[in-house]
Design an enzyme around this catalytic site. Structure first.
Site, PDB file in Angstrom:
ATOM      1  N   SER A  43      38.497 -27.056  52.768  1.00  0.00           N
ATOM      2  CA  SER A  43      37.140 -26.532  52.918  1.00  0.00           C
ATOM      3  C   SER A  43      37.125 -25.324  53.862  1.00  0.00           C
ATOM      4  O   SER A  43      38.066 -25.129  54.642  1.00  0.00           O
ATOM      5  CB  SER A  43      36.244 -27.643  53.500  1.00  0.00           C
ATOM      6  N   LEU A  76      37.047 -22.447  56.445  1.00  0.00           N
ATOM      7  CA  LEU A  76      37.956 -21.418  56.971  1.00  0.00           C
ATOM      8  C   LEU A  76      39.392 -21.654  56.504  1.00  0.00           C
ATOM      9  O   LEU A  76      40.090 -20.719  56.122  1.00  0.00           O
ATOM     10  CB  LEU A  76      37.895 -21.407  58.507  1.00  0.00           C
ATOM     11  N   ASP A 132      45.182 -37.861  57.902  1.00  0.00           N
ATOM     12  CA  ASP A 132      44.277 -37.720  59.038  1.00  0.00           C
ATOM     13  C   ASP A 132      45.058 -37.070  60.186  1.00  0.00           C
ATOM     14  O   ASP A 132      46.094 -37.603  60.612  1.00  0.00           O
ATOM     15  CB  ASP A 132      43.800 -39.127  59.438  1.00  0.00           C
ATOM     16  N   SER A 172      36.703 -22.153  69.138  1.00  0.00           N
ATOM     17  CA  SER A 172      35.328 -21.748  68.823  1.00  0.00           C
ATOM     18  C   SER A 172      34.835 -20.984  70.047  1.00  0.00           C
ATOM     19  O   SER A 172      35.322 -21.216  71.164  1.00  0.00           O
ATOM     20  CB  SER A 172      34.443 -22.987  68.636  1.00  0.00           C
ATOM     21  N   TYR A 213      32.000 -31.077  71.662  1.00  0.00           N
ATOM     22  CA  TYR A 213      32.638 -30.026  70.856  1.00  0.00           C
ATOM     23  C   TYR A 213      33.275 -28.968  71.760  1.00  0.00           C
ATOM     24  O   TYR A 213      34.431 -28.576  71.572  1.00  0.00           O
ATOM     25  CB  TYR A 213      31.581 -29.401  69.942  1.00  0.00           C
ATOM     26  N   LYS A 245      37.211 -27.920  72.124  1.00  0.00           N
ATOM     27  CA  LYS A 245      37.678 -26.556  71.827  1.00  0.00           C
ATOM     28  C   LYS A 245      38.229 -25.883  73.090  1.00  0.00           C
ATOM     29  O   LYS A 245      39.145 -25.068  73.023  1.00  0.00           O
ATOM     30  CB  LYS A 245      36.537 -25.731  71.219  1.00  0.00           C
ATOM     31  N   PHE A 279      30.328 -18.800  61.293  1.00  0.00           N
ATOM     32  CA  PHE A 279      30.819 -18.380  59.980  1.00  0.00           C
ATOM     33  C   PHE A 279      30.129 -19.137  58.859  1.00  0.00           C
ATOM     34  O   PHE A 279      29.748 -20.292  59.020  1.00  0.00           O
ATOM     35  CB  PHE A 279      32.344 -18.620  59.897  1.00  0.00           C
ATOM     36  N   THR A 281      30.425 -21.367  56.243  1.00  0.00           N
ATOM     37  CA  THR A 281      31.308 -22.395  55.684  1.00  0.00           C
ATOM     38  C   THR A 281      30.412 -23.604  55.459  1.00  0.00           C
ATOM     39  O   THR A 281      29.283 -23.646  55.977  1.00  0.00           O
ATOM     40  CB  THR A 281      32.434 -22.810  56.663  1.00  0.00           C
TER      41      THR A 281
END
Ligand SMILES: NC(=O)c1ccc[n+]([C@@H]2O[C@H](COP(=O)([O-])OP(=O)(O)OC[C@H]3O[C@@H](n4cnc5c(N)ncnc54)[C@H](O)[C@@H]3O)[C@@H](O)[C@H]2O)c1
Length: 254
Positions: A15, A17, A60, A147, A160, A164, A193, A195
């Site tokens: 999926s 990027l 995974d 990110s 998140y 990152k 982006f 996506t």
């Protein structure tokens, strides 16, 4: 590295990027192995891009034996591995103190587990093969995806951003350590982006995100991410750093 010589593993490659990188490198004549949890998504894409240079492995990134096994399969399928692009990731949004009470620790751990520990897990399993490539120059290139939330995370992005930020933090020590094996390590920190991760947001939110991007005032295209990943492979002097790809966007608190 000549693109036809690329033997790339792309995690999260079913999926967004990662898929854009796969598409670009397949068109350039590279060999590509996609690793993703989502086999339905991958099947649809694989049937449209059927090619003996393309393989899909369902695994995974957080599972240590599964990732070792997947890299072994990838090595067998391509007769080597010289590039890893870590794109598997989840958003894991949530406030520290949400409407339902404090964030369950499990939510925080899961985000860190997939985005940070999963990237490390894939990197070490790929590097274990790359170190034996015995090339005159690069034996391998590892490209992580962080990110811009690693630097200016918004409210609701504690997990998140932490995950990152960890990816940013491991880039230099990994590059320093793997230098003796002629393996480079770079990280791309994308802004916002187009996506599936972002396209699920309402048009209003997408418009407000676009308006906050100085120039060009639009969301990034996955092909622009793929271009940078390609350049990182091409340019041997890029090593140990993090490149923001964001149209000068700086996230605000909300
Ligand atoms: N899209 C953006 O605007 C943006 C911005 C900054 C960073 N990123 C990062 O880029 C990366 C790719 O994002 P995207 O927008 O293409 O997302 P996406 O959701 O389109 O793709 C992510 C892929 O990762 C896979 N995945 C999730 N957990 C996995 C696991 N445990 N093991 C294996 N595969 C797993 C999913 O099945 C999916 O196919 C992510 O790390 C994301 O955090 C994206």
């Amino acid at each position: 590295m000549d693109r036809t010589k690329i033997k790339a593993v792309i995690t999260g490659g079913a999926s967004g990027l990662g898929q854009a990188v796969a598409e670009q490198w397949m068109a350039d004549g590279a060999q590509v192995v996609l690793i993703d949890l989502n086999s339905t998504q991958a099947d649809t894409w694989m049937s449209a891009h059927s090619n003996d240079r393309l393989t899909f492995i369902q695994a995974d990134v957080t599972d240590e034996p599964a990732m070792e096994d997947a890299m072994q399969q990838a090595h067998a399928a391509m007769d080597g591995i010289n590039v890893l692009v870590n794109c598997a990731g989840i958003l894991g949004p949530g406030r520290v103190l949400g409407k339902q009470g404090p964030m369950p620790l499990e939510n925080f751990s899961k985000t860190v587990m997939v985005n940070l520990i999963g990237s490390f897990n894939a990197a070490k399993a790929a590097a274990a093969w790359m170190q034996h490539n015995n090339q005159p120059d690069d034996n391998g290139v590892i490209i992580n995806t962080a990110s811009i939330a690693a630097f200016e995370g918004q409210i609701g992005q504690a997990a998140y951003s932490a995950s990152k930020g960890g990816v940013v933090g491991m880039t230099l020590p990994m590059a320093r350590e793997l230098a003796r094996f002629q393996i480079r390590v770079m990280t791309i920190a994308p802004g916002v982006f187009h996506t599936p991760m972002v396209d699920g947001m309402t048009p209003e939110i997408q418009d407000s995100l676009s308006a906050a991007i100085p120039y060009p005032s639009r969301l990034g295209q996955a092909t622009e991410f793929a271009q940078l990943a390609g350049h990182i492979v091409d340019n041997q002097y890029l090593n140990g750093s993090v490149i923001r790809l964001d149209g000068a966007a700086r996230l605000t608190p909300k």
